[in-house]
Design a protein around this motif. Structure first.
Motif, PDB file in Angstrom:
ATOM      1  N   GLY A  19      -6.388  -7.096 -53.541  1.00 37.83           N
ATOM      2  CA  GLY A  19      -6.547  -6.245 -52.363  1.00 37.83           C
ATOM      3  C   GLY A  19      -6.494  -4.759 -52.656  1.00 37.83           C
ATOM      4  O   GLY A  19      -6.777  -3.946 -51.779  1.00 37.83           O
ATOM      5  N   SER A  20      -6.120  -4.369 -53.869  1.00 38.33           N
ATOM      6  CA  SER A  20      -6.071  -2.948 -54.203  1.00 38.33           C
ATOM      7  C   SER A  20      -7.482  -2.415 -54.458  1.00 38.33           C
ATOM      8  O   SER A  20      -8.418  -3.176 -54.699  1.00 38.33           O
ATOM      9  CB  SER A  20      -5.178  -2.711 -55.428  1.00 38.33           C
ATOM     10  OG  SER A  20      -5.707  -3.350 -56.577  1.00 38.33           O
ATOM     11  N   GLU A  21      -7.611  -1.108 -54.388  1.00 40.56           N
ATOM     12  CA  GLU A  21      -8.886  -0.431 -54.616  1.00 40.56           C
ATOM     13  C   GLU A  21      -8.775   0.475 -55.824  1.00 40.56           C
ATOM     14  O   GLU A  21      -7.683   0.915 -56.173  1.00 40.56           O
ATOM     15  CB  GLU A  21      -9.258   0.444 -53.421  1.00 40.56           C
ATOM     16  CG  GLU A  21      -9.535  -0.283 -52.156  1.00 40.56           C
ATOM     17  CD  GLU A  21      -9.944   0.666 -51.030  1.00 40.56           C
ATOM     18  OE1 GLU A  21     -10.259   1.856 -51.288  1.00 40.56           O
ATOM     19  OE2 GLU A  21      -9.960   0.205 -49.883  1.00 40.56           O
ATOM     20  N   PHE A  22      -9.915   0.788 -56.422  1.00 36.69           N
ATOM     21  CA  PHE A  22      -9.944   1.758 -57.512  1.00 36.69           C
ATOM     22  C   PHE A  22     -11.274   2.502 -57.483  1.00 36.69           C
ATOM     23  O   PHE A  22     -12.303   1.938 -57.118  1.00 36.69           O
ATOM     24  CB  PHE A  22      -9.715   1.087 -58.876  1.00 36.69           C
ATOM     25  CG  PHE A  22     -10.781   0.109 -59.280  1.00 36.69           C
ATOM     26  CD1 PHE A  22     -11.749   0.469 -60.215  1.00 36.69           C
ATOM     27  CD2 PHE A  22     -10.821  -1.178 -58.755  1.00 36.69           C
ATOM     28  CE1 PHE A  22     -12.732  -0.432 -60.606  1.00 36.69           C
ATOM     29  CE2 PHE A  22     -11.784  -2.081 -59.140  1.00 36.69           C
ATOM     30  CZ  PHE A  22     -12.750  -1.711 -60.064  1.00 36.69           C
ATOM     31  N   PRO A  23     -11.244   3.807 -57.853  1.00 35.53           N
ATOM     32  CA  PRO A  23     -12.495   4.573 -57.896  1.00 35.53           C
ATOM     33  C   PRO A  23     -13.308   4.147 -59.117  1.00 35.53           C
ATOM     34  O   PRO A  23     -12.748   3.835 -60.168  1.00 35.53           O
ATOM     35  CB  PRO A  23     -12.026   6.020 -58.014  1.00 35.53           C
ATOM     36  CG  PRO A  23     -10.689   5.938 -58.656  1.00 35.53           C
ATOM     37  CD  PRO A  23     -10.086   4.628 -58.205  1.00 35.53           C
ATOM     38  N   LEU A  24     -14.617   4.124 -58.957  1.00 38.66           N
ATOM     39  CA  LEU A  24     -15.456   3.695 -60.064  1.00 38.66           C
ATOM     40  C   LEU A  24     -16.779   4.411 -60.053  1.00 38.66           C
ATOM     41  O   LEU A  24     -17.158   5.044 -59.071  1.00 38.66           O
ATOM     42  CB  LEU A  24     -15.659   2.176 -60.032  1.00 38.66           C
ATOM     43  CG  LEU A  24     -16.162   1.526 -58.737  1.00 38.66           C
ATOM     44  CD1 LEU A  24     -17.652   1.661 -58.553  1.00 38.66           C
ATOM     45  CD2 LEU A  24     -15.778   0.065 -58.738  1.00 38.66           C
ATOM     46  N   GLU A  25     -17.453   4.334 -61.183  1.00 37.56           N
ATOM     47  CA  GLU A  25     -18.829   4.795 -61.291  1.00 37.56           C
ATOM     48  C   GLU A  25     -19.671   3.586 -61.628  1.00 37.56           C
ATOM     49  O   GLU A  25     -19.244   2.712 -62.390  1.00 37.56           O
ATOM     50  CB  GLU A  25     -18.982   5.852 -62.388  1.00 37.56           C
ATOM     51  CG  GLU A  25     -18.487   7.196 -61.977  1.00 37.56           C
ATOM     52  CD  GLU A  25     -18.808   8.286 -62.986  1.00 37.56           C
ATOM     53  OE1 GLU A  25     -19.205   7.972 -64.125  1.00 37.56           O
ATOM     54  OE2 GLU A  25     -18.642   9.451 -62.622  1.00 37.56           O
ATOM     55  N   VAL A  27     -30.486  -7.218 -60.711  1.00 39.90           N
ATOM     56  CA  VAL A  27     -29.961  -5.872 -60.851  1.00 39.90           C
ATOM     57  C   VAL A  27     -28.787  -5.941 -61.808  1.00 39.90           C
ATOM     58  O   VAL A  27     -27.845  -6.718 -61.595  1.00 39.90           O
ATOM     59  CB  VAL A  27     -29.487  -5.296 -59.493  1.00 39.90           C
ATOM     60  CG1 VAL A  27     -28.884  -3.905 -59.687  1.00 39.90           C
ATOM     61  CG2 VAL A  27     -30.628  -5.254 -58.494  1.00 39.90           C
ATOM     62  N   ALA A  28     -28.843  -5.140 -62.872  1.00 35.07           N
ATOM     63  CA  ALA A  28     -27.728  -5.049 -63.816  1.00 35.07           C
ATOM     64  C   ALA A  28     -26.914  -3.815 -63.453  1.00 35.07           C
ATOM     65  O   ALA A  28     -27.464  -2.723 -63.302  1.00 35.07           O
ATOM     66  CB  ALA A  28     -28.237  -4.944 -65.246  1.00 35.07           C
ATOM     67  N   ALA A  29     -25.620  -4.002 -63.285  1.00 33.60           N
ATOM     68  CA  ALA A  29     -24.723  -2.896 -62.954  1.00 33.60           C
ATOM     69  C   ALA A  29     -23.715  -2.719 -64.072  1.00 33.60           C
ATOM     70  O   ALA A  29     -23.123  -3.695 -64.547  1.00 33.60           O
ATOM     71  CB  ALA A  29     -23.998  -3.179 -61.643  1.00 33.60           C
ATOM     72  N   THR A  30     -23.543  -1.485 -64.517  1.00 33.83           N
ATOM     73  CA  THR A  30     -22.471  -1.154 -65.448  1.00 33.83           C
ATOM     74  C   THR A  30     -21.410  -0.414 -64.648  1.00 33.83           C
ATOM     75  O   THR A  30     -21.732   0.444 -63.817  1.00 33.83           O
ATOM     76  CB  THR A  30     -22.976  -0.289 -66.613  1.00 33.83           C
ATOM     77  OG1 THR A  30     -23.684   0.835 -66.086  1.00 33.83           O
ATOM     78  CG2 THR A  30     -23.894  -1.082 -67.527  1.00 33.83           C
ATOM     79  N   ILE A  31     -20.147  -0.773 -64.885  1.00 37.88           N
ATOM     80  CA  ILE A  31     -19.056  -0.294 -64.037  1.00 37.88           C
ATOM     81  C   ILE A  31     -17.936   0.278 -64.894  1.00 37.88           C
ATOM     82  O   ILE A  31     -17.500  -0.364 -65.848  1.00 37.88           O
ATOM     83  CB  ILE A  31     -18.511  -1.462 -63.183  1.00 37.88           C
ATOM     84  CG1 ILE A  31     -19.655  -2.056 -62.354  1.00 37.88           C
ATOM     85  CG2 ILE A  31     -17.358  -1.008 -62.303  1.00 37.88           C
ATOM     86  CD1 ILE A  31     -19.516  -3.512 -62.109  1.00 37.88           C
ATOM     87  N   VAL A  32     -17.480   1.473 -64.526  1.00 34.16           N
ATOM     88  CA  VAL A  32     -16.379   2.125 -65.227  1.00 34.16           C
ATOM     89  C   VAL A  32     -15.318   2.531 -64.212  1.00 34.16           C
ATOM     90  O   VAL A  32     -15.630   3.165 -63.197  1.00 34.16           O
ATOM     91  CB  VAL A  32     -16.874   3.374 -66.000  1.00 34.16           C
ATOM     92  CG1 VAL A  32     -15.726   4.125 -66.636  1.00 34.16           C
ATOM     93  CG2 VAL A  32     -17.912   2.978 -67.046  1.00 34.16           C
ATOM     94  N   ASP A  33     -14.070   2.182 -64.491  1.00 38.13           N
ATOM     95  CA  ASP A  33     -12.930   2.597 -63.679  1.00 38.13           C
ATOM     96  C   ASP A  33     -12.644   4.063 -63.997  1.00 38.13           C
ATOM     97  O   ASP A  33     -12.415   4.424 -65.142  1.00 38.13           O
ATOM     98  CB  ASP A  33     -11.718   1.733 -64.031  1.00 38.13           C
ATOM     99  CG  ASP A  33     -10.465   2.061 -63.235  1.00 38.13           C
ATOM    100  OD1 ASP A  33     -10.380   3.161 -62.645  1.00 38.13           O
ATOM    101  OD2 ASP A  33      -9.550   1.227 -63.227  1.00 38.13           O
TER     102      ASP A  33
END
Length: 184
Positions: free
Chosen positions: A101-107, A121-127
């Motif tokens: 349930g927690s959130e974190f900012p990402l790009e 769709v390929a997504a790359t995700i960084v915290d």
């Protein structure tokens, strides 16, 4: 990988590439056009707190905080209607929702893919939690300065100003933010 012939593919190419993608320190998620998750790597599992088996064939929306789920449907459709590579750091502040349930900012970076006639769709995700915390500290330091301080971008546009500068020039922040520094 050791091989006597560099042009020879590994014997189990699928397993090799899965191991390779799991070693990448960036989250990778692949979705179908419908938004259902078809693949995620180990880093994506770690970032969101779900196992692979919990997410495969689930909607990507499960990884969004509830407050963004309505708008994400429209954003996803806009991307599907006009697919193009979208690089990280471009656009709005984004947040991911973890299993707890927690959130974190990402790009997120996006790239359209096609395989066997199907669109993905390929997504790359960084915290970016640490970066956001450092930015907040930086802004507090600038604000605490008794001297007028401003931060401009490469075009000379004012991105950050402190109270001392506003008092010195007699402006309100909304009058200066986004303006060229020549205004001063």
């Amino acid at each position: 990988m050791s091989s006597t012939d560099e042009n020879t593919a590994p014997s189990n190419t699928s397993s090799y590439f899965e191991t390779l993608l799991d070693a990448v320190p960036t989250g990778i998620i692949v979705t179908r056009q419908s938004g259902s998750i078809s693949y995620l790597n180990a880093e994506a599992e770690r970032l969101f707190g779900y196992s692979r088996h919990e997410l495969i064939n689930q909607s990507i929306d499960v990884l969004l905080p509830d407050r963004f789920s309505q708008s994400h449907v429209q954003h996803r459709q806009t991307f599907i209607d006009s697919p193009s590579t979208r690089y990280m750091g471009v656009g709005r502040d984004l947040f991911g929702g973890r299993k707890d349930g927690s959130e974190f900012p990402l790009e997120i970076g996006l790239r359209p893919l096609e395989s066997n006639g199907e669109q993905f769709v390929a997504a790359t995700i960084v915290d970016i939690t640490t970066r956001k915390q450092l930015e907040e500290r930086f802004e507090k330091v600038i604000e605490a300065s008794p001297y007028g301080q401003l931060l401009i971008d490469e075009r000379g546009v004012i991105q950050l100003i402190n109270r001392s500068l506003l008092e010195l020039f007699g402006y309100k922040s909304e009058e200066l933010l986004g303006q060229n520094m020549d205004i001063l």
